[in-house]
Structures are given as structure tokens and as C-alpha cells.
Design an enzyme around this catalytic site. Structure first.
Site, mmCIF file in Angstrom:
data_model
loop_
_atom_site.group_PDB
_atom_site.id
_atom_site.type_symbol
_atom_site.label_atom_id
_atom_site.label_comp_id
_atom_site.label_asym_id
_atom_site.label_seq_id
_atom_site.Cartn_x
_atom_site.Cartn_y
_atom_site.Cartn_z
ATOM 1 N N LYS A 191 0.699 -1.250 -0.081
ATOM 2 C CA LYS A 191 -0.095 0.169 -0.114
ATOM 3 C C LYS A 191 0.714 1.204 -0.038
ATOM 4 O O LYS A 191 0.278 2.179 -0.715
ATOM 5 C CB LYS A 191 -1.077 0.010 1.189
ATOM 6 N N LYS B 97 -12.123 -4.770 -5.724
ATOM 7 C CA LYS B 97 -12.844 -3.539 -6.005
ATOM 8 C C LYS B 97 -12.410 -2.432 -6.705
ATOM 9 O O LYS B 97 -13.069 -1.686 -7.186
ATOM 10 C CB LYS B 97 -13.641 -3.261 -4.714
ATOM 11 N N LYS C 243 -6.364 -11.714 -7.228
ATOM 12 C CA LYS C 243 -7.757 -12.039 -6.772
ATOM 13 C C LYS C 243 -8.396 -10.808 -7.390
ATOM 14 O O LYS C 243 -7.902 -9.497 -7.660
ATOM 15 C CB LYS C 243 -7.306 -11.591 -5.173
#
Ligand code: TRP
Length: 336
Positions: free
Chosen positions: A118, A203, A200
Site C-alpha cells: 500500500k 474492488k 484476486k
């Protein structure tokens, strides 16, 4: 819940309302949660405090938090059987988080792969919240004395750290926290991106067609499946290594229809990828249609949603505050 004769094991999990819920969150997580309702004492939260570690638009965060709750219910999570609440409504999470910060090492947090990923993605906003994110998550779990934490592979490292923090605290002060275990349900499906099937479904892929959201309209769903990345072969066969795209579509089709991979291979043996993609798309459309319709009804019923999250927060706070009082006492804070 708490008053059952034999105390049920506790489960806690949550999803950040930082984006819309995807087919991946439904098939990989929420669908399994529904099946745990009777056997366990379950706590499910909207992790809004975790969401703000990355900048959010306030109105969107508020809307998505409530919509997420409505979607949980529309997916079959019964508010009478499960405690559903908004993380920021239960102040014990933040309070315990401060204490646990003092029992978590800088080095441990520096090694978290999600922090590294991140920070690379948000180079202009590597804030302290992003760094201590796993401590808040440990608090979410430990404050309920959760036995099991249903999470995806990507969150296992955080549960491991939670165990380390709990063991460290228990070592110093005596048994205080239940040591939780990650819980990967047997039937759990790991749904991958439709565009990059080695990753994966996330969103964050709403714009490139890699994900399908629970509230997507049928046309959008069909479009995403028709554009799904496959391979240059023509055979519908399960092989995650060489055929990740087709295998992912088979996985999706299999959880929805309960057909085995072998049955699916036979069903589409002499048909092309086009036919298969259409069949998977249609299965998803029918799966999500009632979820979307029910969610729309629930969102319109503000009073009902409010009663659910208020009652949820009250029940959650009751359990959480018990742990917090114990912790405050153990570390030497003067009782109020
Ligand atoms: N970090 C989790 C995720 O990104 C969300 C989360 C927050 C969570 N607190 C939790 C999951 C506690 C399980 C338990 O998916």
C-alpha cells in the site's frame, strides 16, 4: 448469542467500505458467513476506520457503509442471528488499539506485506494509520475474544501478528485474550480478476472490467463476462496454472451451480468459450438479481437499517467493553 447454554465460539470479520462489494467478496466470504450463523456467535463489521487509511470522499464513505450493511443483509446475513455493526460506533476498538500499539514492535509492522504494497501504491500518503492498520485489526479481533477470523489469504499475516500481540500481552499480564485462528472455510472460493486472472478479484478494478459488483446491472455483468480474459486454447478444462482465466470462470460457475469441475468440462466439451462465458454470466446475473433488488429495498428503508446498526453496536459494545475494562486494569489504569 451470549445466553446460549454452551457458549458458542466467536467469529469476527469485516470488510472495508472503501469500494463496492464484489462477486469475490460474496462467493469468497459473505456466502460462507451465512452458513456459520447458527453454529457460531458472529460479529461482522463495516471497517470504516480502516477505510480512511486511504483518502475517502466523505459522502461516498457514508453511502457505501450503509449500502454494505444492506448488502450483507440482502446476501442472507440475518441481523437477529449475527451482530452487524459499524466499526466507528464501538469506541473500544480505537481504545484497545492505542494500548496494543504499545505492545507491537516497529519492526513487526515494517514487515507487513500489505503495508509495503500500500505504501508503494500511495506514495504521497504513507500515513501512520496505514502503518498501524494491523494493530487496529488486532484490536477488532481481540476485543471480542474471537476464536476464529474468516479471512482471505492476503489477511493471514495480519491474523498471525494478532496472535503474536495477544501472546505477548498474555505473557506479561496473564491470560487476557483468546488466541484467534484464521479460518478459511472449506467451501471458500477464491475468485480471481476477470481481466488478470492471476490476481484476486478486487474492488479497485471497477473501471477495467476485472470485477463484478453485487449491485451491477445484468448488462454490465454480461459484458464483464464476455470480455473475461481466457487463453488461446479452446477447451474448458480446470488447470489454474496454464488456464487461470477459464479455471476462474469454472470456479465461479461451480460455486453457483454446485456442479463439479468434471461435470462442467463435460457440459461444455464440444462448445466454445463464447458459450461458456455466456452461461457463467447468466448464472451470475440470476445469483445477484435478488441481492440487488433486496439491497435497493433495504437502502430505501432508512429506519430499519438504523435499527440494525444501532442494535448491532450496542451488542458489540457490551462484549468489547468487558475486554477493554480488563485490559485497562491489567496495564495499571485507575478505574473510573
Ligand atoms: N483488513 C481486512 C481487509 O482488508 C478488513 C478487516 C478489518 C478485518 N478488520 C478486520 C478482517 C478484522 C477480519 C478481522 O480485508
Amino acid at each position: 448469542m451470549e445466553n446460549s447454554a454452551v457458549q458458542k465460539k466467536k467469529i469476527l470479520s469485516g470488510i472495508k467500505p472503501s469500494g463496492d462489494l464484489t462477486l469475490g467478496s460474496y462467493l469468497g466470504a459473505i456466502k460462507n458467513w451465512v452458513e456459520l450463523s447458527d453454529e457460531y456467535d458472529c460479529f461482522y463489521m463495516m471497517a470504516d476506520m480502516h477505510a480512511i487509511t486511504v483518502r475517502q470522499t466523505p459522502a461516498d464513505l457514508r453511502r457505501r457503509t450503509l449500502s454494505q450493511l444492506a448488502q450483507y443483509i440482502a446476501c442472507g446475513l440475518d441481523p437477529k442471528k449475527n451482530t452487524m455493526f459499524i466499526q466507528s460506533h464501538v469506541s473500544a476498538h480505537a481504545e484497545l488499539s492505542w494500548v496494543l500499539n504499545c505492545y507491537t514492535m516497529f519492526g513487526e509492522l515494517s514487515r507487513m506485506t500489505q503495508f509495503k504494497d500500500k505504501s508503494a501504491k500511495n506514495a504521497t500518503n504513507i500515513n501512520a494509520g496505514l502503518f498501524t492498520y494491523p494493530v487496529l485489526m488486532a484490536s477488532d479481533i481481540l476485543v471480542y475474544q474471537a476464536d476464529l477470523v474468516p479471512v482471505g489469504e492476503d489477511q493471514k499475516q495480519h491474523v498471525e501478528l494478532t496472535r503474536d500481540i495477544a501472546n505477548r500481552f498474555n505473557g506479561v499480564y496473564g491470560d487476557t485474550f483468546t488466541i484467534p485462528e484464521p479460518f478459511i472455510p472449506k467451501t471458500g472460493a477464491r475468485i480471481m480478476s476477470l481481466q488478470e486472472p492471476q490476481n484476486k478479484m478486487s474492488k479497485s478494478e471497477q473501471d477495467n472490467g476485472g470485477c463484478v459488483c453485487l449491485l451491477d446491472k445484468p448488462e454490465a455483468i454480461m459484458k464483464a463476462f464476455k470480455r473475461a480474459v481466457t487463453d488461446s486454447d479452446t477447451c474448458v478444462r480446470f488447470d489454474t496454472k496454464n488456464k487461470p482465466g477459464i479455471s476462474n470462470l469454472m470456479q465461479i460457475y461451480s460455486v453457483i451451480t454446485n456442479k463439479s469441475f468434471e461435470q462442467i468440462e463435460n457440459e461444455f466439451a464440444s462448445r466454445g468459450y463464447g458459450d461458456f462465458k455466456t452461461a457463467v454470466g447468466e448464472a451470475v446475473v440470476e445469483l445477484l438479481r435478488p441481492v440487488r433488488e433486496q439491497t435497493e429495498k433495504l437502502i430505501a428503508d432508512k429506519a430499519y437499517l438504523e435499527s440494525v446498526y444501532k442494535e448491532g453496536a450496542e451488542r458489540a459494545a457490551y462484549v468489547a467493553n468487558k475486554t477493554l475494562r480488563k485490559v485497562y486494569k491489567r496495564v495499571g489504569f485507575v478505574a473510573k
